[in-house]
Design a protein around this motif. Structure first.
Motif, short mmCIF file in Angstrom:
data_model
loop_
_atom_site.label_atom_id
_atom_site.label_comp_id
_atom_site.label_asym_id
_atom_site.label_seq_id
_atom_site.Cartn_x
_atom_site.Cartn_y
_atom_site.Cartn_z
N CYS A 1 19.09 -0.46 21.14
CA CYS A 1 20.48 -0.38 19.71
C CYS A 1 19.62 0.19 19.32
CB CYS A 1 20.65 -1.90 19.78
SG CYS A 1 19.34 -3.03 18.88
N LEU A 2 18.13 0.35 19.06
CA LEU A 2 17.85 1.94 17.33
C LEU A 2 18.20 3.41 17.68
CD1 LEU A 2 14.22 -0.68 16.81
CD2 LEU A 2 17.18 -1.28 15.79
N THR A 3 18.39 3.34 18.93
CA THR A 3 18.23 4.63 19.10
C THR A 3 20.08 5.68 18.75
OG1 THR A 3 19.55 4.57 21.26
CG2 THR A 3 16.89 4.89 20.99
N GLU A 4 19.71 7.16 18.28
CA GLU A 4 21.21 7.26 18.33
C GLU A 4 21.91 6.98 19.07
OE1 GLU A 4 20.36 11.34 17.22
OE2 GLU A 4 18.60 10.63 15.47
N LYS A 5 21.24 7.48 20.88
CA LYS A 5 22.84 6.78 21.59
C LYS A 5 22.23 5.80 22.56
CE LYS A 5 23.53 12.01 21.46
NZ LYS A 5 24.08 13.15 22.24
N PRO A 6 22.82 4.96 22.34
CA PRO A 6 22.46 3.15 23.17
C PRO A 6 22.92 3.80 24.67
CG PRO A 6 22.91 3.03 21.15
CD PRO A 6 22.76 4.28 20.50
N HIS A 7 22.37 3.11 25.26
CA HIS A 7 23.13 2.81 26.77
C HIS A 7 24.39 2.67 26.80
CE1 HIS A 7 18.81 4.40 27.93
NE2 HIS A 7 19.56 5.11 29.14
N LEU A 8 24.81 2.52 27.85
CA LEU A 8 26.94 1.60 27.81
C LEU A 8 26.34 0.24 27.73
CD1 LEU A 8 29.60 1.58 28.43
CD2 LEU A 8 28.81 1.68 30.92
N ILE A 9 24.82 -0.69 28.23
CA ILE A 9 24.84 -1.86 28.24
C ILE A 9 24.63 -2.81 26.49
CG2 ILE A 9 22.13 -1.84 28.93
CD1 ILE A 9 23.01 -4.76 30.79
N LYS B 1 11.31 5.02 22.32
CA LYS B 1 12.21 4.48 22.91
C LYS B 1 11.78 3.37 23.91
CE LYS B 1 14.02 9.30 21.62
NZ LYS B 1 14.66 10.73 22.57
N PRO B 2 12.76 3.12 24.90
CA PRO B 2 12.98 2.20 25.74
C PRO B 2 12.60 2.62 26.77
CG PRO B 2 15.38 2.78 25.12
CD PRO B 2 14.31 3.19 24.33
N SER B 3 11.74 2.49 27.45
CA SER B 3 10.84 2.94 28.48
C SER B 3 11.74 2.85 30.20
CB SER B 3 9.13 2.05 29.36
OG SER B 3 10.17 0.94 29.68
N ILE B 4 13.10 2.27 30.65
CA ILE B 4 13.76 2.16 31.02
C ILE B 4 15.32 1.67 30.29
CG2 ILE B 4 13.20 -0.88 31.59
CD1 ILE B 4 13.60 -0.10 34.56
N GLN C 1 0.49 -1.62 -0.10
CA GLN C 1 -0.26 -0.01 -0.19
C GLN C 1 1.00 1.19 0.41
OE1 GLN C 1 -2.32 -0.04 3.57
NE2 GLN C 1 -3.26 -2.06 2.98
N SER C 2 2.06 0.65 -0.29
CA SER C 2 2.87 2.58 0.07
C SER C 2 3.96 2.07 -0.42
CB SER C 2 3.32 2.64 1.84
OG SER C 2 4.30 3.40 1.71
N SER C 3 4.74 2.43 -1.08
CA SER C 3 6.67 2.45 -1.80
C SER C 3 7.40 2.87 -0.55
CB SER C 3 6.46 3.57 -2.75
OG SER C 3 6.53 4.59 -2.53
N LYS C 4 6.98 2.82 0.48
CA LYS C 4 7.97 2.79 1.45
C LYS C 4 8.73 1.31 1.95
CE LYS C 4 8.30 4.53 6.43
NZ LYS C 4 8.35 5.34 7.21
N VAL C 5 10.34 1.63 1.96
CA VAL C 5 10.40 0.69 2.54
C VAL C 5 11.08 -0.09 3.69
CG1 VAL C 5 12.60 -1.22 2.14
CG2 VAL C 5 11.30 0.22 0.17
N VAL C 6 11.31 -1.18 4.86
CA VAL C 6 11.25 -0.86 5.97
C VAL C 6 12.42 -1.88 6.59
CG1 VAL C 6 10.86 -1.61 8.17
CG2 VAL C 6 9.19 -0.84 7.47
N ARG C 7 13.94 -1.67 6.82
CA ARG C 7 14.66 -2.67 6.93
C ARG C 7 14.57 -3.29 8.50
NH1 ARG C 7 19.06 -4.41 2.95
NH2 ARG C 7 20.93 -4.91 4.76
N LYS C 8 14.78 -4.54 8.11
CA LYS C 8 15.30 -4.81 9.77
C LYS C 8 17.09 -4.89 9.69
CE LYS C 8 12.24 -8.62 9.34
NZ LYS C 8 11.90 -10.00 9.89
N PRO C 9 16.90 -3.53 11.01
CA PRO C 9 18.11 -3.27 11.28
C PRO C 9 19.13 -4.59 12.04
CG PRO C 9 16.71 -2.44 13.10
CD PRO C 9 16.31 -3.58 11.82
N ARG C 10 20.50 -3.92 12.37
CA ARG C 10 21.02 -5.13 13.18
C ARG C 10 21.21 -5.22 14.32
NH1 ARG C 10 25.72 -7.92 10.42
NH2 ARG C 10 26.24 -8.23 12.68
N ILE C 11 20.79 -6.84 15.41
CA ILE C 11 20.97 -6.23 16.56
C ILE C 11 21.47 -7.05 16.88
CG2 ILE C 11 18.94 -7.02 18.45
CD1 ILE C 11 17.37 -5.19 16.63
#
Length: 456
Positions: free
Chosen positions: A340-348, A290-293, A43-53
């Motif tokens: 891990c999907l955020t721009e600045k992931p936490h240290l862990i 974003k993560p809740s904690i 329904q859209s030409s937008k493409v979603v790519r799964k990121p590395r985890i």
């Protein structure tokens, strides 16, 4: 990172976790669409790519190392507090089942869609056999190399040749988890593979249904599955007791019931589906959620649940696993995934996604398979007496751990990554899928009369 080159070239690997992480790392692009699980046009030409985890791959070493410690730590220390704390491997193994389901859902369902990847389940039999062949070759190799020792142990324990033959059959067929009196034969940790094989058999039917659920439905499913898992643990605890001093100090009065509780494939399947439902919930997040904690607090809380063994609330392993560890660890996986999907992931998140931890994570499966047979050489009483005159002293224990890591590294480099082994595994999976076609899918089209009957 680490073994990426082999992962890129060969989708069918010896280690199931490496195979899954390969798909996670190099997920294919697909059109973004909203569907109810059936095949629909974009329904859209937008493409979603799964990121590395990467961070989830790195978590595996943090699970496997304390499990290895738990199995043999009594040969490394006499400190009762340490023994109480570190002999809770039956709690931690639930995390492996959770990760297995989490990764399976991530690699076979669509991002921000209530649908699955139809290509992954086009041939359910092939899906199943590829999963099995991703770990069976290493299991077969170690079983065959260690067979003389395993058979000798059976005979030294006065087992008949008939019983020894049955143990061999259960080991090679990966059916031992179904037999509570035989679950820990030969290489005891491989009961995990036995239970995992049953789960892999059911996943082609289960994952597409989970993929259709909304976030609200997934949350309700998580509650329902956790309740089912708790009922099994309550049944065991009611038959024995809710509190204990640890496996090293006291043995259960109902060993077969305990084996059913911790080993049975149905119990493992419940935890695997919990992991799958958790992954799907994150995959349906809004793009910028974003993560809740901070995931660190959930990680610490899940492992801190093991500390109850040192208190008056020393619940048995089954209760700690279901009441505390699994809910906290599942939530940890969800939040570290979001982080891990955020721009600045936490240290862990950065730590578990680092090259060091992903490299160690690649060793988790070989180490898991090897640590039992290596430990038997030094610490199985009847074997150690024949080889060394007795069980080796406690000061040798650090060298045992080092030997397991070194053996895991060389096994990973020269067997797990072997192109010939991977190619043979892929070929055999294809052959087995062809020979069992129709086992998990409708291989013979129904005629018109059968169609009318089905419609009626």
């Amino acid at each position: 990172q680490g073994s990426r080159s082999s992962l890129e070239q060969h989708p069918t690997l010896i280690c199931p976790y490496q195979q899954a992480m390969a798909h996670m790392a190099h997920a294919t692009e697909r059109p973004y669409k909203v569907s109810d699980g059936s095949a629909q046009a974009s329904q859209s030409s937008k493409v979603v790519r799964k990121p590395r985890i990467d961070c989830i791959d790195g978590c595996r070493f943090a699970l496997v190392f304390p499990i290895i410690l738990g199995h043999f730590i009594r040969f490394g220390t006499d400190n009762k507090r340490l023994l109480k704390l570190l002999t809770q491997e039956n709690v931690l193994v639930g995390g492996f089942f959770g990760i297995s389901g989490y990764v399976a859902a991530y690699t076979t369902t669509n991002l921000r869609e209530r649908s699955h990847d139809a290509k992954k389940f086009k041939e359910p039999e092939l899906f199943f056999w590829q999963k099995v062949m991703s770990y069976y070759p290493l299991h077969f190799l170690i079983s065959s190399v260690g067979a003389p020792m395993f058979i000798a142990t059976d005979r030294l324990m006065k087992n008949s040749w008939r019983t020894t033959g049955m143990h061999a059959f259960l080991n090679y067929s990966l059916l031992q988890a179904w037999f509570p009196s035989e679950a820990e034969i030969w290489n005891p940790p491989t009961w995990f593979l036995s239970a995992l094989s049953f789960a892999n058999f059911t996943l082609p039917a289960i994952l597409p249904q989970i993929a259709r659920l909304s976030k609200d439905g997934l949350q309700k499913l998580l509650v329902a599955l956790s309740t089912v898992s708790l009922l099994q643990k309550l049944s065991y605890s009611q038959a024995w007791k809710f509190y204990c001093c640890g496996g090293f100090a006291e043995k259960t009065a109902h060993p077969y019931l305990w084996n059913v509780t911790r080993f049975h494939p149905f119990g493992a399947l419940v935890e695997i589906v919990i992991g799958a439902a958790a992954a799907r919930s994150v995959m349906l997040d809004d793009e910028n959620q974003k993560p809740s904690i901070n995931p660190l607090w959930l990680f610490l809380a899940s492992y801190a649940s093991l500390g109850l063994r040192l208190t008056t609330l020393n619940l048995n392993d089954a209760m700690i696993r279901t009441l505390l560890f699994m809910p906290l660890y599942t939530k940890f996986l969800m939040e570290i995934h979001r982080d891990c999907l955020t721009e600045k992931p936490h240290l862990i998140t950065r730590f578990f996604g680092s090259k060091l931890m992903t490299s160690l994570g690649a060793l988790a499966f070989p180490m898991f398979i090897l640590h039992g047979p290596i430990g038997q050489i030094f610490y199985k009483k009847k074997i150690a007496e024949k080889l060394w005159g007795g069980i080796l002293p406690k000061k040798f224990f650090p060298f045992y751990l080092l030997l397991v890591m070194v053996a895991g590294h060389f096994t990973n480099e020269f067997f797990v990554k072997s192109k010939k082994v991977q190619q043979f595994s892929a070929w055999l999976a294809r052959k087995l899928a062809d020979s069992t076609k129709g086992m998990l899918s409708d291989a013979v089209p129904r005629d018109s009369s059968m169609e009318k009957l089905a419609g009626a």
